[in-house]
Design a protein around this motif. Structure first.
Motif, PDB file in Angstrom:
ATOM      1  N   PHE A 239       0.798  -1.225   0.000  1.00 56.97           N
ATOM      2  CA  PHE A 239       0.000   0.000   0.000  1.00 56.97           C
ATOM      3  C   PHE A 239       0.838   1.286   0.000  1.00 56.97           C
ATOM      4  O   PHE A 239       0.576   2.186  -0.793  1.00 56.97           O
ATOM      5  CB  PHE A 239      -0.970  -0.041   1.190  1.00 56.97           C
ATOM      6  CG  PHE A 239      -1.880   1.141   1.272  1.00 56.97           C
ATOM      7  CD1 PHE A 239      -3.020   1.198   0.479  1.00 56.97           C
ATOM      8  CD2 PHE A 239      -1.608   2.189   2.123  1.00 56.97           C
ATOM      9  CE1 PHE A 239      -3.870   2.293   0.550  1.00 56.97           C
ATOM     10  CE2 PHE A 239      -2.447   3.288   2.201  1.00 56.97           C
ATOM     11  CZ  PHE A 239      -3.584   3.343   1.413  1.00 56.97           C
ATOM     12  N   GLN A 247      -1.292   8.590  -6.056  1.00 57.97           N
ATOM     13  CA  GLN A 247      -1.467  10.017  -5.751  1.00 57.97           C
ATOM     14  C   GLN A 247      -0.820  10.887  -6.826  1.00 57.97           C
ATOM     15  O   GLN A 247      -1.339  11.933  -7.181  1.00 57.97           O
ATOM     16  CB  GLN A 247      -0.889  10.344  -4.374  1.00 57.97           C
ATOM     17  CG  GLN A 247      -1.840   9.893  -3.260  1.00 57.97           C
ATOM     18  CD  GLN A 247      -1.408  10.339  -1.883  1.00 57.97           C
ATOM     19  OE1 GLN A 247      -0.228  10.463  -1.608  1.00 57.97           O
ATOM     20  NE2 GLN A 247      -2.365  10.557  -0.989  1.00 57.97           N
ATOM     21  N   GLU A 269      -8.592   0.838   2.182  1.00 59.01           N
ATOM     22  CA  GLU A 269      -7.907   2.112   2.446  1.00 59.01           C
ATOM     23  C   GLU A 269      -7.797   3.001   1.196  1.00 59.01           C
ATOM     24  O   GLU A 269      -7.702   4.212   1.297  1.00 59.01           O
ATOM     25  CB  GLU A 269      -6.486   1.871   2.979  1.00 59.01           C
ATOM     26  CG  GLU A 269      -6.437   1.213   4.329  1.00 59.01           C
ATOM     27  CD  GLU A 269      -6.728  -0.269   4.257  1.00 59.01           C
ATOM     28  OE1 GLU A 269      -7.694  -0.684   4.932  1.00 59.01           O
ATOM     29  OE2 GLU A 269      -6.053  -1.005   3.538  1.00 59.01           O
ATOM     30  N   VAL A 271      -9.978   3.740  -0.989  1.00 59.50           N
ATOM     31  CA  VAL A 271     -11.123   4.629  -1.198  1.00 59.50           C
ATOM     32  C   VAL A 271     -10.907   5.927  -0.434  1.00 59.50           C
ATOM     33  O   VAL A 271     -11.135   7.023  -0.958  1.00 59.50           O
ATOM     34  CB  VAL A 271     -12.427   3.951  -0.715  1.00 59.50           C
ATOM     35  CG1 VAL A 271     -13.632   4.830  -1.011  1.00 59.50           C
ATOM     36  CG2 VAL A 271     -12.588   2.588  -1.355  1.00 59.50           C
ATOM     37  N   LYS A 272     -10.431   5.807   0.813  1.00 63.63           N
ATOM     38  CA  LYS A 272     -10.244   7.001   1.642  1.00 63.63           C
ATOM     39  C   LYS A 272      -9.086   7.840   1.141  1.00 63.63           C
ATOM     40  O   LYS A 272      -9.073   9.049   1.308  1.00 63.63           O
ATOM     41  CB  LYS A 272      -9.960   6.578   3.088  1.00 63.63           C
ATOM     42  CG  LYS A 272     -11.187   6.050   3.809  1.00 63.63           C
ATOM     43  CD  LYS A 272     -10.822   5.679   5.237  1.00 63.63           C
ATOM     44  CE  LYS A 272     -11.642   4.492   5.695  1.00 63.63           C
ATOM     45  NZ  LYS A 272     -10.923   3.621   6.616  1.00 63.63           N
ATOM     46  N   THR A 273      -8.086   7.211   0.550  1.00 64.28           N
ATOM     47  CA  THR A 273      -6.867   7.957   0.240  1.00 64.28           C
ATOM     48  C   THR A 273      -6.864   8.575  -1.158  1.00 64.28           C
ATOM     49  O   THR A 273      -6.360   9.674  -1.332  1.00 64.28           O
ATOM     50  CB  THR A 273      -5.637   7.055   0.429  1.00 64.28           C
ATOM     51  OG1 THR A 273      -5.855   6.223   1.551  1.00 64.28           O
ATOM     52  CG2 THR A 273      -4.394   7.878   0.673  1.00 64.28           C
ATOM     53  N   VAL A 274      -7.374   7.851  -2.172  1.00 66.28           N
ATOM     54  CA  VAL A 274      -7.358   8.464  -3.513  1.00 66.28           C
ATOM     55  C   VAL A 274      -8.752   8.708  -4.099  1.00 66.28           C
ATOM     56  O   VAL A 274      -8.877   9.384  -5.116  1.00 66.28           O
ATOM     57  CB  VAL A 274      -6.522   7.653  -4.529  1.00 66.28           C
ATOM     58  CG1 VAL A 274      -5.047   7.741  -4.210  1.00 66.28           C
ATOM     59  CG2 VAL A 274      -6.970   6.218  -4.619  1.00 66.28           C
ATOM     60  N   GLY A 275      -9.768   8.164  -3.443  1.00 58.73           N
ATOM     61  CA  GLY A 275     -11.129   8.456  -3.903  1.00 58.73           C
ATOM     62  C   GLY A 275     -11.641   7.483  -4.946  1.00 58.73           C
ATOM     63  O   GLY A 275     -10.872   6.832  -5.655  1.00 58.73           O
ATOM     64  N   GLU A 277     -13.239   7.942  -7.762  1.00 59.74           N
ATOM     65  CA  GLU A 277     -13.156   8.267  -9.191  1.00 59.74           C
ATOM     66  C   GLU A 277     -11.900   7.662  -9.809  1.00 59.74           C
ATOM     67  O   GLU A 277     -11.949   7.037 -10.864  1.00 59.74           O
ATOM     68  CB  GLU A 277     -13.154   9.791  -9.407  1.00 59.74           C
ATOM     69  CG  GLU A 277     -14.357  10.528  -8.834  1.00 59.74           C
ATOM     70  CD  GLU A 277     -14.323  10.643  -7.307  1.00 59.74           C
ATOM     71  OE1 GLU A 277     -13.211  10.705  -6.748  1.00 59.74           O
ATOM     72  OE2 GLU A 277     -15.400  10.648  -6.685  1.00 59.74           O
ATOM     73  N   GLU A 307     -14.601  -5.418   8.484  1.00 59.42           N
ATOM     74  CA  GLU A 307     -14.062  -5.004   7.175  1.00 59.42           C
ATOM     75  C   GLU A 307     -15.244  -4.764   6.230  1.00 59.42           C
ATOM     76  O   GLU A 307     -16.251  -5.467   6.302  1.00 59.42           O
ATOM     77  CB  GLU A 307     -13.187  -6.110   6.582  1.00 59.42           C
ATOM     78  CG  GLU A 307     -11.895  -6.377   7.343  1.00 59.42           C
ATOM     79  CD  GLU A 307     -10.836  -5.328   7.077  1.00 59.42           C
ATOM     80  OE1 GLU A 307     -10.775  -4.824   5.951  1.00 59.42           O
ATOM     81  OE2 GLU A 307     -10.087  -5.001   8.006  1.00 59.42           O
TER      82      GLU A 307
END
Lengths: 404, 187
Positions: A239, A247, A269, A271-275, A277, A307
């Protein structure tokens, strides 16, 4: 040796000396799990542990191993850490401290190559979800590779993207290869580089490989930006490295389909970090993912662990524990050699192990590879990863976004 | 490789260097000035990052501001660690033995912090989604990542402040003098 060096050596060895041998009933059936529980790959190890614990809880609740008088299964976990050396010494400790009937691990192919050498020497049957072809090319008798190998995954992944593009009236002409140099990735990229891409008339415009940890992804993503490939083949395995690349992809405003290899690319994780789209552009080929009809299994897992969804690592480890259980029932023994011989003869077509993995059969060939193991292609759709290939097990249809 | 690619690499290298500089300013003070071998430097930084993360997730504090808010509590933690532990292995005596003692102490601290955090918070990777982490200032064809640019500026400012503190203020000069000769400083 300098006093400092001696001091360091003693300090480094101290945790091993301090760890107490676990005291459990002698007739418990012990399975070792060697997986990264700290460091860059720890999330994957944690997911594996969740799968193993779920299977063990189910088996013990149903009365344990019946052929062994209802013996309970207990898990002995050992931290493979973040290097091959640590993984090997973890396996050595786990397998020599007490009698272990079978082992599972060690997630990253490079770790597994080392750990299976220990298992082979100590004659303990070893189950792995690792992909690298070389794991089962060494003539080992105690290694069982449940996943389809990397080279097969490469073929499958390429066929899918070429087909998807064609159905959307696009032709893939340029490809980028981006990833680390761990064993599974190496064996995934090798056939693409040497023959598969050429055979489809696709030119490699970027070929960027690094040794983890990745310090900075700018140079890599910059090359992708300036060459504008139609598809990126992606293998980061962990990750922290992967998120740096993604990013940058977002920062540089790149809109290109990404075809990954491995289940490290489908943890919540992202989804939260790069979204959501950005994730819509990503597919990955793995060895297991929830299939059509496995809703009940997934529900048990998500309720138990909190989870949001289930992926390859818990699924595979769940199946591995059940395979070991079936082998122990067949062998009527907790002796690792007897279990190994039983696994070699095993041909399961029903039960929790077989129904967890496509195509629903657990049988290993003479090399230790699972017969008929099919790569599963997973695609992020609106923030959740779904099985899209093979179609008979798919939970969603694949969507092609194409390079923009 | 085109000129703009090369310019991009140079700029990115400088920005990454700024992040490393920011991380090493604390180390420069504790090791470079005070001569304390601190193996737990990175671990305290990790704790600071977690605090920033939780401030952002729980209270919605922007991480740039959150980073500043971690200073007072960690100042107190630092005082506590010094009074309770470090004071026993610093300040005069055989430098070689002191260094060994500091090494054992701080490496032990580091192991406790790392493993304690893994047990309490699990090894799950955590990240904050901020606009500036994935946005860049465009200077011609060269892109400067916003988060890294802020870190770079902060590193410059902090390095300047630390330099002025150590060379121009009485406290800074006294600090260096005491570290140079702990015995004389005791009179």
């Amino acid at each position: 040796m300098q006093p400092h060096a001696i001091l360091l050596a003693v300090l480094a060895a101290a945790p091993m000396l301090l760890a107490p041998p676990a005291a459990d009933a002698a007739d418990d059936f012990k399975i070792a799990l060697v997986a990264p529980l700290s460091g860059r790959w720890a999330r994957q190890g944690q997911l594996k542990k969740m799968g193993a614990e779920m299977a063990i809880a189910e088996i013990n609740a149903q009365g344990g191993i019946k052929a062994l008088g209802g013996a309970r299964i207990v898990l002995r976990e050992a931290d493979a850490g973040d290097s091959v050396e640590k993984a090997v010494s973890a396996a050595q400790r786990a397998l020599s401290r007490e009698k272990i009937s079978a082992g599972i691990g060690a997630w990253l192919s490079s770790f597994t190559l080392g750990v299976t050498e220990v298992a082979e020497r100590l004659e303990v049957p070893w189950f792995t979800l690792s992909y690298a072809d070389s794991i089962t090319e060494r003539g080992f008798k105690y290694t069982f590779q449940t996943s389809p190998v990397s080279s097969l995954q490469a073929e499958q992944a390429l066929d899918l993207v070429v087909d998807l593009a064609k159905r959307n009236k696009q032709t893939l002409r340029k490809a980028a290869i981006v990833g680390d140099n761990t064993a599974a990735t190496v064996f995934f990229f090798k056939p693409l580089r040497e023959k598969l891409l050429k055979a489809k008339g696709i030119e490699i415009v970027v070929d960027e490989i690094w040794t983890p940890p990745l310090a900075d992804a700018t140079a890599i993503v910059q090359k992708v930006r300036s060459t504008q490939p139609d598809i990126v083949f992606y293998g980061a395995t962990n990750f922290p490295d992967s998120i740096q690349v993604l990013q940058k992809v977002k920062e540089f405003g790149l809109n290109v389909p990404i075809q990954g290899v491995g289940a490290w690319l489908v943890t919540p994780e992202y989804v939260k970090t790069v979204g959501k789209e950005l994730l819509d552009n990503i597919m990955t080929v793995t060895a297991a993912h929830p299939l059509k009809g496995q809703e009940e299994l997934v529900k048990r897992f998500t309720e138990r662990t909190g989870e949001p969804f289930m992926t390859q690592d818990p699924l595979m480890t769940y199946a591995h524990v059940w395979i070991i259980k079936e082998a122990a029932e067949m062998a009527k023994s907790a002796d690792p050699k007897a279990i190994r011989d039983a696994v070699a003869k095993l041909d399961l077509k029903s039960g929790p192990a077989a129904s967890t993995l496509a195509p629903g059969r657990i049988k290993y060939d003479e090399r230790g590879r699972r017969v008929g193991a099919a790569p599963i292609i997973v695609q992020w759709q609106n923030g959740e990863p779904f099985t899209v290939v093979p179609v008979e097990y798919a939970t969603k249809k694949p969507i092609w976004h194409g390079a923009k | 490789m085109s000129v703009s690619d090369l310019a991009q690499y140079v700029v990115t290298g400088l920005l990454v260097g700024g992040v490393y500089a920011l991380m090493s300013i604390g180390l420069a003070l504790i090791f470079g000035v005070m001569r304390v071998v601190n193996f737990a430097q990175g671990d305290f930084m990790m704790l600071g990052m977690y605090l920033t993360y939780f401030l952002a997730v729980v209270s919605g504090v922007d991480p740039l501001l959150g980073a500043l808010l971690t200073i007072p509590p960690f100042f107190l933690v630092g005082v506590g660690v010094h009074r309770a532990l470090l004071v026993r292995v610093t300040g005069g005596g055989d430098p070689q033995r002191l260094m060994d003692a500091q090494l054992i102490l701080t490496l032990g601290l580091s192991l406790i912090i790392t493993n304690g955090t893994t047990m309490l918070l699990t090894p799950m990777p955590r990240g904050i989604k901020t606009a500036y982490a994935t946005q860049a200032f465009a200077v011609g064809p060269v892109l400067l990542n916003e988060a890294r640019s802020y870190a770079f500026l902060m590193a410059l400012v902090l390095a300047g402040v630390v330099y002025v503190f150590l060379t121009r203020t009485d406290l800074g000069k006294a600090l260096r003098a005491a570290a140079d000769d702990p015995e004389a400083a005791g009179y």
